[in-house]
Design a protein around this motif. Structure first.
Motif, PDB file in Angstrom:
ATOM      1  N   VAL A  38     -10.588  33.247 -15.804  1.00 10.08           N
ATOM      2  CA  VAL A  38     -12.033  33.214 -15.288  1.00 10.08           C
ATOM      3  C   VAL A  38     -11.612  32.512 -14.495  1.00 10.08           C
ATOM      4  CG1 VAL A  38     -14.341  33.342 -15.358  1.00 10.08           C
ATOM      5  CG2 VAL A  38     -12.952  33.346 -17.670  1.00 10.08           C
ATOM      6  N   VAL A  39     -12.063  33.087 -13.292  1.00 13.24           N
ATOM      7  CA  VAL A  39     -12.333  32.478 -11.676  1.00 13.24           C
ATOM      8  C   VAL A  39     -13.667  31.772 -11.635  1.00 13.24           C
ATOM      9  CG1 VAL A  39     -12.052  32.594  -9.473  1.00 13.24           C
ATOM     10  CG2 VAL A  39     -10.984  34.007 -10.863  1.00 13.24           C
ATOM     11  N   THR A  40     -13.329  30.396 -11.837  1.00 11.08           N
ATOM     12  CA  THR A  40     -15.269  29.761 -12.125  1.00 11.08           C
ATOM     13  C   THR A  40     -15.248  28.745 -10.826  1.00 11.08           C
ATOM     14  OG1 THR A  40     -13.688  28.134 -13.917  1.00 11.08           O
ATOM     15  CG2 THR A  40     -15.095  30.033 -14.430  1.00 11.08           C
ATOM     16  N   GLY A  41     -14.136  28.527  -9.749  1.00  7.85           N
ATOM     17  CA  GLY A  41     -14.395  27.313  -8.335  1.00  7.85           C
ATOM     18  C   GLY A  41     -13.364  27.805  -7.692  1.00  7.85           C
ATOM     19  N   GLN A  42     -13.120  27.422  -7.141  1.00 12.43           N
ATOM     20  CA  GLN A  42     -12.035  26.656  -5.838  1.00 12.43           C
ATOM     21  C   GLN A  42     -10.998  25.810  -6.391  1.00 12.43           C
ATOM     22  OE1 GLN A  42     -15.061  26.466  -2.821  1.00 12.43           O
ATOM     23  NE2 GLN A  42     -14.934  29.042  -2.287  1.00 12.43           N
ATOM     24  N   GLN A  43      -9.517  26.628  -6.296  1.00 11.12           N
ATOM     25  CA  GLN A  43      -8.896  25.845  -7.279  1.00 11.12           C
ATOM     26  C   GLN A  43      -7.325  26.954  -7.496  1.00 11.12           C
ATOM     27  OE1 GLN A  43     -11.176  25.090 -10.540  1.00 11.12           O
ATOM     28  NE2 GLN A  43      -8.599  25.568 -11.874  1.00 11.12           N
ATOM     29  N   LEU A  44      -6.617  26.064  -7.229  1.00  8.71           N
ATOM     30  CA  LEU A  44      -5.491  26.821  -7.782  1.00  8.71           C
ATOM     31  C   LEU A  44      -5.437  27.092  -9.168  1.00  8.71           C
ATOM     32  CD1 LEU A  44      -1.626  26.186  -6.592  1.00  8.71           C
ATOM     33  CD2 LEU A  44      -1.522  25.969  -9.127  1.00  8.71           C
ATOM     34  N   TYR A  45      -4.864  28.054  -9.338  1.00 17.08           N
ATOM     35  CA  TYR A  45      -4.545  28.476 -11.226  1.00 17.08           C
ATOM     36  C   TYR A  45      -3.300  29.165 -11.690  1.00 17.08           C
ATOM     37  CZ  TYR A  45      -9.400  29.008 -10.983  1.00 17.08           C
ATOM     38  OH  TYR A  45     -11.174  29.160 -11.095  1.00 17.08           O
ATOM     39  N   GLN A  46      -2.666  27.899 -12.306  1.00 22.81           N
ATOM     40  CA  GLN A  46      -1.835  28.593 -12.796  1.00 22.81           C
ATOM     41  C   GLN A  46      -1.476  29.728 -14.539  1.00 22.81           C
ATOM     42  OE1 GLN A  46       0.800  26.572 -16.468  1.00 22.81           O
ATOM     43  NE2 GLN A  46       2.232  25.932 -14.653  1.00 22.81           N
ATOM     44  N   LEU A  47      -0.701  30.594 -13.576  1.00 21.88           N
ATOM     45  CA  LEU A  47      -1.314  32.319 -13.919  1.00 21.88           C
ATOM     46  C   LEU A  47       0.630  33.105 -14.893  1.00 21.88           C
ATOM     47  CD1 LEU A  47      -2.782  34.549 -11.306  1.00 21.88           C
ATOM     48  CD2 LEU A  47      -3.769  33.081 -12.871  1.00 21.88           C
ATOM     49  N   LEU A  48       1.753  32.229 -14.514  1.00 17.84           N
ATOM     50  CA  LEU A  48       2.434  32.558 -15.069  1.00 17.84           C
ATOM     51  C   LEU A  48       2.989  31.857 -15.441  1.00 17.84           C
ATOM     52  CD1 LEU A  48       3.671  35.853 -13.263  1.00 17.84           C
ATOM     53  CD2 LEU A  48       2.361  35.938 -15.795  1.00 17.84           C
ATOM     54  N   ARG A  49       3.905  31.466 -16.469  1.00 20.38           N
ATOM     55  CA  ARG A  49       5.221  29.921 -17.089  1.00 20.38           C
ATOM     56  C   ARG A  49       6.088  31.025 -17.474  1.00 20.38           C
ATOM     57  NH1 ARG A  49       4.481  23.834 -16.664  1.00 20.38           N
ATOM     58  NH2 ARG A  49       5.106  24.267 -14.647  1.00 20.38           N
ATOM     59  N   LEU A 101      -1.641  31.215  -8.419  1.00 19.64           N
ATOM     60  CA  LEU A 101      -2.818  31.879  -7.935  1.00 19.64           C
ATOM     61  C   LEU A 101      -4.060  31.045  -6.145  1.00 19.64           C
ATOM     62  CD1 LEU A 101      -3.269  34.588  -5.566  1.00 19.64           C
ATOM     63  CD2 LEU A 101      -4.438  35.347  -6.960  1.00 19.64           C
ATOM     64  N   VAL A 102      -4.334  30.780  -5.656  1.00 24.92           N
ATOM     65  CA  VAL A 102      -5.210  29.792  -5.350  1.00 24.92           C
ATOM     66  C   VAL A 102      -6.544  30.835  -5.423  1.00 24.92           C
ATOM     67  CG1 VAL A 102      -6.609  28.387  -3.250  1.00 24.92           C
ATOM     68  CG2 VAL A 102      -4.401  28.195  -3.886  1.00 24.92           C
ATOM     69  N   LEU A 103      -7.681  30.573  -6.077  1.00 24.50           N
ATOM     70  CA  LEU A 103      -8.729  31.735  -6.168  1.00 24.50           C
ATOM     71  C   LEU A 103     -10.196  31.152  -6.083  1.00 24.50           C
ATOM     72  CD1 LEU A 103      -7.728  33.915  -9.102  1.00 24.50           C
ATOM     73  CD2 LEU A 103      -7.289  34.396  -6.828  1.00 24.50           C
ATOM     74  N   GLY A 104     -10.789  31.550  -5.588  1.00 29.76           N
ATOM     75  CA  GLY A 104     -12.569  30.488  -5.622  1.00 29.76           C
ATOM     76  C   GLY A 104     -13.474  32.069  -6.176  1.00 29.76           C
ATOM     77  N   VAL A 130       0.922  -0.855   0.048  1.00 32.65           N
ATOM     78  CA  VAL A 130      -0.173   0.496   0.508  1.00 32.65           C
ATOM     79  C   VAL A 130       0.812   0.953   0.433  1.00 32.65           C
ATOM     80  CG1 VAL A 130      -1.643   1.114   1.204  1.00 32.65           C
ATOM     81  CG2 VAL A 130      -1.464  -1.250   1.552  1.00 32.65           C
ATOM     82  N   LEU A 131       0.659   2.453  -1.053  1.00 34.47           N
ATOM     83  CA  LEU A 131       0.756   3.628  -0.997  1.00 34.47           C
ATOM     84  C   LEU A 131       0.202   4.491  -0.497  1.00 34.47           C
ATOM     85  CD1 LEU A 131       3.533   5.511  -1.322  1.00 34.47           C
ATOM     86  CD2 LEU A 131       1.964   5.334  -3.833  1.00 34.47           C
ATOM     87  N   VAL A 132       0.151   5.634   0.766  1.00 33.46           N
ATOM     88  CA  VAL A 132      -0.996   6.139   1.001  1.00 33.46           C
ATOM     89  C   VAL A 132       0.009   7.613   0.865  1.00 33.46           C
ATOM     90  CG1 VAL A 132      -1.614   7.894   3.234  1.00 33.46           C
ATOM     91  CG2 VAL A 132      -1.861   4.405   3.322  1.00 33.46           C
ATOM     92  N   ASP A 133      -1.297   8.418   0.096  1.00 30.52           N
ATOM     93  CA  ASP A 133      -0.472   9.444  -0.277  1.00 30.52           C
ATOM     94  C   ASP A 133      -1.444  10.761   0.190  1.00 30.52           C
ATOM     95  OD1 ASP A 133       0.535  11.923  -1.188  1.00 30.52           O
ATOM     96  OD2 ASP A 133      -0.950  11.465  -3.239  1.00 30.52           O
ATOM     97  N   PHE A 134      -0.674  11.517   1.474  1.00 25.65           N
ATOM     98  CA  PHE A 134      -1.868  12.792   1.950  1.00 25.65           C
ATOM     99  C   PHE A 134      -1.739  14.217   0.983  1.00 25.65           C
ATOM    100  CE2 PHE A 134      -1.118  10.253   6.007  1.00 25.65           C
ATOM    101  CZ  PHE A 134      -2.557  10.455   6.283  1.00 25.65           C
ATOM    102  N   TRP A 135      -2.475  14.672   0.683  1.00 22.55           N
ATOM    103  CA  TRP A 135      -2.454  15.379  -0.562  1.00 22.55           C
ATOM    104  C   TRP A 135      -4.011  16.678   0.058  1.00 22.55           C
ATOM    105  CZ3 TRP A 135      -5.781  16.430  -5.433  1.00 22.55           C
ATOM    106  CH2 TRP A 135      -6.884  15.408  -4.943  1.00 22.55           C
ATOM    107  N   THR A 136      -3.669  17.991  -0.421  1.00 23.15           N
ATOM    108  CA  THR A 136      -5.236  18.427  -0.763  1.00 23.15           C
ATOM    109  C   THR A 136      -4.876  18.899  -2.165  1.00 23.15           C
ATOM    110  OG1 THR A 136      -6.297  20.134  -0.066  1.00 23.15           O
ATOM    111  CG2 THR A 136      -3.995  20.564   0.516  1.00 23.15           C
ATOM    112  N   TYR A 137      -6.107  19.055  -2.811  1.00 15.78           N
ATOM    113  CA  TYR A 137      -5.900  19.809  -4.404  1.00 15.78           C
ATOM    114  C   TYR A 137      -5.768  20.518  -4.550  1.00 15.78           C
ATOM    115  CZ  TYR A 137     -10.949  22.225  -4.437  1.00 15.78           C
ATOM    116  OH  TYR A 137     -11.215  22.912  -4.486  1.00 15.78           O
ATOM    117  N   SER A 138      -5.681  21.905  -3.861  1.00 17.17           N
ATOM    118  CA  SER A 138      -5.441  23.310  -4.303  1.00 17.17           C
ATOM    119  C   SER A 138      -3.794  23.633  -3.594  1.00 17.17           C
ATOM    120  CB  SER A 138      -5.876  24.461  -3.351  1.00 17.17           C
ATOM    121  OG  SER A 138      -5.408  24.416  -2.034  1.00 17.17           O
TER     122      SER A 138
END
Length: 602
Positions: free
Chosen positions: A564-575, A527-530, A313-321
Motif C-alpha cells: 500500500v502506498v501511504t506516503g511520498q517515499q521510497l518503497y523497497q519492493l524486491l530483495r 521505487l519512489v511513490l506517493g 562537525v560532520l555535515v551530511d547532505f541527504w534527501t529522504y527518498s
C-alpha cells in the motif's frame, strides 16, 4: 569564459538534434529572402525569446511555464496566419479580421524591399518561433538550467542561456544561408518561385498543426536516439568548465563557486577520493559556511558556525527518498551516538530532489521514521548546498574544531576511513580519549548495504524531464491523459500500461489497474511513490517474472506481492534471496491516483 564557450558549442550542436525539427519550417520560410533583412532578425528574435523564457522558467517556477503556454498559443495563431499568407496570397484581401491583417502585413513587409519594413516583422516572427522552441535538455543545457534554478535570477545564468541560444542560431544561420542559395537556384532554373512560396506556407501550417496537437513530442520521443548527448558529454569531459560563481556573502567572501546539480550523476553510489592518512595533517579545504540559509531546523534550535567552534562537525547532505542517502544513515547515526560526548556534532542538511521533499511535514515524518536524532537543517532553497559548493547526495564534509573543512567524501562507502578522519580531528582538538575502534552496523530494509557486484541497472526516472529507456509504443505523451500499452522491455527498459499522465517529475495514474513494467538486473529494486493529491492510500500488487515474489519480496510488500502506498517515499519492493540475474518486475496499482517518480537499485 570556458563555460560560455561550452554553452555556445552546446547550442551549435542543436542543429543535429531531432528537437530542432519542429521549428525548421518557420526558419526556412525565410530562406529565399535576403539574410540580413529576414533570416538574421528572425534568428535573433528566436534566440532572445528562448533565453528569456528559459531563464524565467528556471527561476520563476510554474507561473512562468503557464505564461509561456499562453504565449505559445498566440505564437501558433500568428505563425498559422503567416503560413496562410504564404500559401494563399489573396487570403488577406478577402478577410479583414485584425489578426489576419497583422499576419498579412508581417508577411508583405518581410517580403518587401524596404529594409526597415522587413527587419521588424522578421524579428517578430522570430519571437513567435522562440516561444515554440523547446531544445533537448542534454548534459550542457541541463547543467545550465539546474544552475539557474539553484542560483536564482542573475546575469550569468541569463548570459549562459543566451550563449546557448546564440550557438543554435549560428548553426541555423549557416543552414539558412545554404538553403537560400538552393532556393535561388531553383527559382532561376525552374521559374517556380510561387510554388516554392506555397510549399513553404504548407510546411509552416503542417508544423503549426503538429505542435498544436502535440504530435511533435511523440515523434521526437521515438527518435530520441539521435540526440547529441554523447557529443555534449565529450565536450564536458574535455573542457572541464570553470564552475558558476554564486553570490558573495555579506563579508565579501565567496559562499560558493559551483552550485549545479548534475542531473544524471547526483545520486552517488560510491566515490573513492584519495584516502587521507589520519596520522598526518589533513589539508584545509575551506571554512564552515554560515548556516543561516536553512529554512527550518529539526531536533535542534538553529545552529551557527560561530557556536560550533570547539566542536568537530560532520555535515551530511541527504534527501529522504535517495536510496544512497538511506544506506549511509546507519553510519552517520552510529557516529553521532558514539562520539557525541567526545566533541562530535553531526548535522544533516536535507536538500530536496523532488517537490514533495520540500514539504517540511514529509521531512519531519521521515526523520521520525528513520530515527534520526541529530540536528537536521531544511535546505529547501539550496542556500547551504551552494554555500558548501556541493554537487552530490550523499556528501559528507568533516570540519575541525577551528571551523575549517578538512576532508570530504561523496557517495556511499569508505566508512572506515571516514570514521578515522573523525577520530583524527577529535584527537587534534584535544579529545585524546576518543575511541579507536570502528563502528559495525547491521542495517535492514532499504538501509542495508547494496550488492555492488551485481548492480547492472541504473537509477531511472519516470517523469519526462529525465526519463530514459521508455518503450511503451508511441513514447510519452507529456502532461496529458493517455492510455499506454506495455510494450516489451529488454534489460534496463521500462513501460507503462493503463491511463497515465506523464509529467516532468513523475507520472500520475488516472484510472485503476495501471501498471509499470521494468526489466532489471540487481539484487534490490526500489521505487519512489506517493499517493494522489487527495492523500488516499493506493493498493498495489507486485509480480516477479510473472509470479508472486515469495522469498524475493522487499520490506514494503508481503510474499504475495501486496503493498500500500501511504506516503511520498521510497518503497523497497524486491530483495532477491537467490542468485541475481535478469528479471522482469511489474507493479499493478489497484486504485487510481498514485504518483511514480524513480527506480533505484541495490
Amino acid at each position: 569564459m570556458i563555460l560560455y564557450l561550452l554553452a555556445y558549442f552546446g547550442g551549435v550542436l542543436t542543429i543535429v538534434s531531432p528537437c530542432i525539427l519542429p521549428v525548421l519550417p518557420f526558419v526556412f520560410a525565410r530562406a529565399d529572402r535576403p539574410f540580413l533583412r529576414a533570416g538574421l532578425p528572425l534568428l535573433v528574435g528566436m534566440a532572445l525569446t528562448f533565453a528569456l523564457v528559459a531563464t524565467l522558467a528556471a527561476v520563476g517556477g510554474g507561473w512562468a511555464v503557464a505564461a509561456n503556454q499562453y504565449g505559445r498559443w498566440a505564437a501558433l495563431v500568428l505563425l498559422a496566419l503567416f503560413g496562410l499568407t504564404l500559401l494563399i496570397p489573396s487570403f488577406a484581401d478577402r478577410l479583414t479580421r485584425p489578426l489576419v491583417a497583422l499576419g498579412s502585413r508581417l508577411s508583405n513587409s518581410a517580403e518587401s524591399g524596404d529594409e526597415r519594413g522587413a527587419i521588424l516583422p522578421s524579428f517578430l516572427l522570430g519571437i513567435a518561433t522562440g516561444l515554440l522552441w523547446a531544445p533537448c535538455a542534454g548534459p550542457i543545457l541541463g547543467l545550465i538550467l539546474t544552475g539557474a534554478a539553484l542560483n536564482g535570477a542573475n546575469a550569468q545564468t541569463s548570459l549562459l542561456l543566451a550563449a546557448y541560444a546564440a550557438g543554435a542560431a549560428t548553426s541555423l544561420a549557416l543552414a539558412l544561408l545554404a538553403g537560400g542559395r538552393v532556393f535561388a537556384a531553383m527559382k532561376r532554373s525552374l521559374h517556380a518561385g510561387e510554388w516554392i512560396r506555397r510549399g513553404l506556407g504548407a510546411a509552416v501550417l503542417v508544423a503549426v498543426v503538429a505542435i498544436a496537437l502535440g504530435a511533435d513530442a511523440g515523434f521526437l520521443t521515438r527518435i530520441s536516439t539521435a540526440s547529441t548527448t554523447a557529443l555534449e558529454q565529450g565536450l564536458l569531459d574535455k573542457l572541464h568548465p570553470a564552475p558558476m560563481e554564486a553570490p558573495k556573502q555579506a563579508g565579501g567572501q565567496p559562499s560558493s563557486n559551483n552550485s549545479m546539480m548534475q542531473a544524471n550523476n547526483t545520486m552517488m553510489m560510491s566515490a573513492k577520493p584519495a584516502t587521507p592518512d589520519p596520522a598526518a595533517d589533513l589539508p584545509v579545504e575551506g571554512a564552515l559556511p554560515d548556516l543561516s540559509g536553512a529554512v527550518e531546523w529539526l531536533n535542534s534550535p538553529p545552529l551557527t558556525a560561530a557556536a560550533l567552534k570547539g566542536k568537530v562537525v560532520l555535515v551530511d547532505f541527504w534527501t529522504y527518498s535517495c536510496i544512497n542517502c538511506l544506506r549511509t544513515l546507519p553510519y552517520t547515526e552510529a557516529w553521532a551516538a558514539k562520539y557525541k560526548d567526545q566533541g562530535l556534532v553531526v548535522i544533516g542538511i536535507h536538500a530536496p530532489e523532488f517537490a514533495f521533499e520540500k514539504d517540511i511535514g514529509n521531512v519531519k515524518k521521515a526523520v521520525g521514521d528513520l530515527k534520526v536524532a541529530y540536528p537536521v537543517a531544511i535546505d529547501n532553497n539550496y542556500a547551504l548546498w551552494r554555500a558548501f559548493d556541493n554537487d552530490y547526495w550523499p556528501a559528507h564534509y568533516f570540519i575541525d574544531a577551528q571551523g575549517r573543512i578538512r576532508h570530504h567524501h561523496f557517495g556511499e562507502g569508505d566508512y572506515d576511513e571516514s570514521e578515522r578522519v573523525i577520530q583524527a580531528l577529535l584527537a587534534e582538538a584535544g579529545h585524546g580519549t576518543a575511541a579507536k575502534d570502528l563502528v559495525r552496523v547491521s542495517a535492514t530494509g532499504a538501509e542495508a548495504a547494496p550488492d555492488m557486484d551485481d548492480i547492472q541497472s541504473p537509477e531511472t526516472y519516470i517523469g519526462y524531464n529525465r526519463a530514459e529507456n521508455f518503450v511503451s509504443p508511441g513514447g510519452a505523451d507529456g502532461d496529458k491523459s493517455h492510455v499506454y500499452q506495455p510494450g516489451a522491455p529488454q534489460l534496463n527498459q521500462w513501460s507503462l500500461s493503463g491511463d497515465w499522465t506523464v509529467g516532468g517529475e513523475h507520472a500520475t495514474l488516472n484510472a485503476a489497474d495501471g501498471a509499470i513494467t521494468y526489466r532489471f538486473h540487481a539484487r534490490d529494486l526500489h521505487l519512489v511513490l506517493g499517493p494522489g493529491a487527495d492523500g488516499k492510500p493506493v493498493h498495489f500488487q507486485v509480480t516477479f517474472d510473472g509470479a508472486a515474489p515469495g522469498a524475493n519480496h522487499g520490506s514494503d510488500i508481503d510474499e504475495k506481492g501486496n503493498g500500500v502506498v501511504t506516503g511520498q517515499q521510497l518503497y523497497q519492493l524486491l530483495r532477491q534471496s537467490g542468485p541475481v540475474g535478469d528479471h522482469t518486475f511489474e507493479i499493478k496499482f489497484l486504485d487510481p491516483g498514485v504518483q511514480a517518480y524513480a527506480f533505484t537499485f541495490g
